[in-house]
Design an enzyme around this catalytic site. Structure first.
Site: not given
Length: 374
Positions: A154, A356
């Site tokens: 990201t 995550e």
């Protein structure tokens, strides 16, 4: 007083910012796939990039609950922008594990919004299995040489600093601060994604990248310990991100079903619709309560925060996917069109169940902890 009551004014301020600066740009950013430059400029004026950093450096000194409140409200308005903004908080690890010299060099850049940051964790053959990372850091006379490829990063190519997780020995890892301007750093093509389109994602390629000794974060053999602690905070932040998407979809569904008339009455008057909306609300509120509990445990230093954060991650991201899907259903054919925000929210929601740590991995972790309690 509860945490929510204590932070009511703060939530209102972030919500106003998100509705003014993020929401009007969300649809166009999704269409263009361009990074949210203007959003970052506006956020810097409000101090959002510096939110988790110490007040001594000009930061907000915000605890994990305040960070989650900010993330939730921003994600309600634009999930892509919220993701990019929240990535600036990654280098709070420098405060947790770094030296005073590192903090003096790095933190002011982050607080001022002059630099952006990114993780350097996932690899082509290692996602949830972080300990399988093959990126290698070799010590030299006055620093380290790093070689490897990080995937699905990201802010890849857009961030200035990358916190790279690299193997320093056969079974040990370190954390390194790599700058995009370092010789040997390059980036793959920007990924074309289902959602989160305004958040850049690419490979980060490290080819004989030389970093000075001061860029090593803490002990070169304690990187796994550091990253697990950093990921605990990130997990709660990203749970809030998913919660924001779910809450936004619920609000849109409520608004639409009150306005849409069928068979001479608002769709909201139909019993089946009300039942579906109630289930959506239950998912959102249950997820919010669990995340708040995780934050309270973390703030109190309770080890139970780790499992509670995993539960929150699963609940919030599953709620995001379920509630956005139901919102599209309630919109009927209109929900399938890009003219309406629930279509974007549904696409954005999916990845929250994957990153995550996948929800399957978290379920294994949760089960393990509960078995150990018996």
């Amino acid at each position: 007083m509860t945490l929510e009551a204590d932070y009511r004014d703060f939530r209102d301020n972030i919500r106003r910012f998100a509705q003014t600066e993020l929401a009007p740009r969300a649809a166009e950013l999704d269409r263009s796939g361009e990074p949210p430059h203007q959003v970052h400029q506006a956020a810097a004026k409000l101090g959002i990039p510096g939110l988790p950093y110490p007040e001594s450096y000009g930061g907000g000194g915000a605890d994990i609950f305040a960070q989650c409140v900010a993330m939730e409200e921003m994600a309600r308005a634009c999930a892509s922008s919220a993701l990019s903004l929240g990535s600036s908080w990654i280098l709070s690890a420098v405060v947790d594990f770094g030296s005073k010299d590192q903090q003096d060099r790095i933190v002011p850049q982050m607080v001022a919004g002059e630099a952006r940051s990114a993780w350097g964790l996932t690899e082509p053959k290692g996602g949830s299995d972080l300990m399988a990372a093959s990126t290698k850091a070799t010590r030299t006379g006055d620093g380290w040489i790093i070689n490897g490829v990080k995937r699905f990063i990201t802010n890849g190519g857009w961030a200035d600093w990358y916190m790279v997780f690299a193997r320093t020995s056969e079974k040990r890892f370190g954390l390194f601060l790599v700058n995009k301007a370092d010789p040997g750093v390059s980036f793959g093509a920007q990924e074309k994604k289902m959602g989160m389109r305004a958040s850049p994602t690419s490979d980060v390629i490290l080819d004989n990248v030389i970093v000075p000794e001061w860029r090593l974060l803490g002990d070169p053999e304690r990187g796994a310990e550091y990253i697990n602690k950093a990921l605990l905070k990130s997990r709660m932040q990203m749970s809030a991100h998913a919660l924001g998407i779910a809450g936004a979809a619920l609000t849109e569904a409520l608004r639409y079903t009150k306005e849409r008339v069928q068979f001479g009455q608002p769709v909201a008057d139909f019993q089946l619709v009300r039942g579906l909306v109630a289930d959506m609300a239950i998912k959102v509120e249950a997820a919010r309560a669990t995340l708040c509990s995780a934050c309270e445990l973390y703030i109190g230093g309770d080890p139970a925060a780790k499992t509670q954060a995993s539960i929150a991650k699963v609940l919030c991201s599953d709620a995001a996917m379920a509630v956005t899907t139901d919102a599209v259903q309630l919109y009927g054919g209109y929900g399938y069109l890009q003219d309406y925000p629930v279509e974007r929210m549904m696409r954005d929601a999916k990845v929250t169940q994957i990153w995550e740590g996948t929800n399957q991995i978290h379920r294994l972790m949760i089960a393990k902890d509960f078995y150990e309690r018996v």
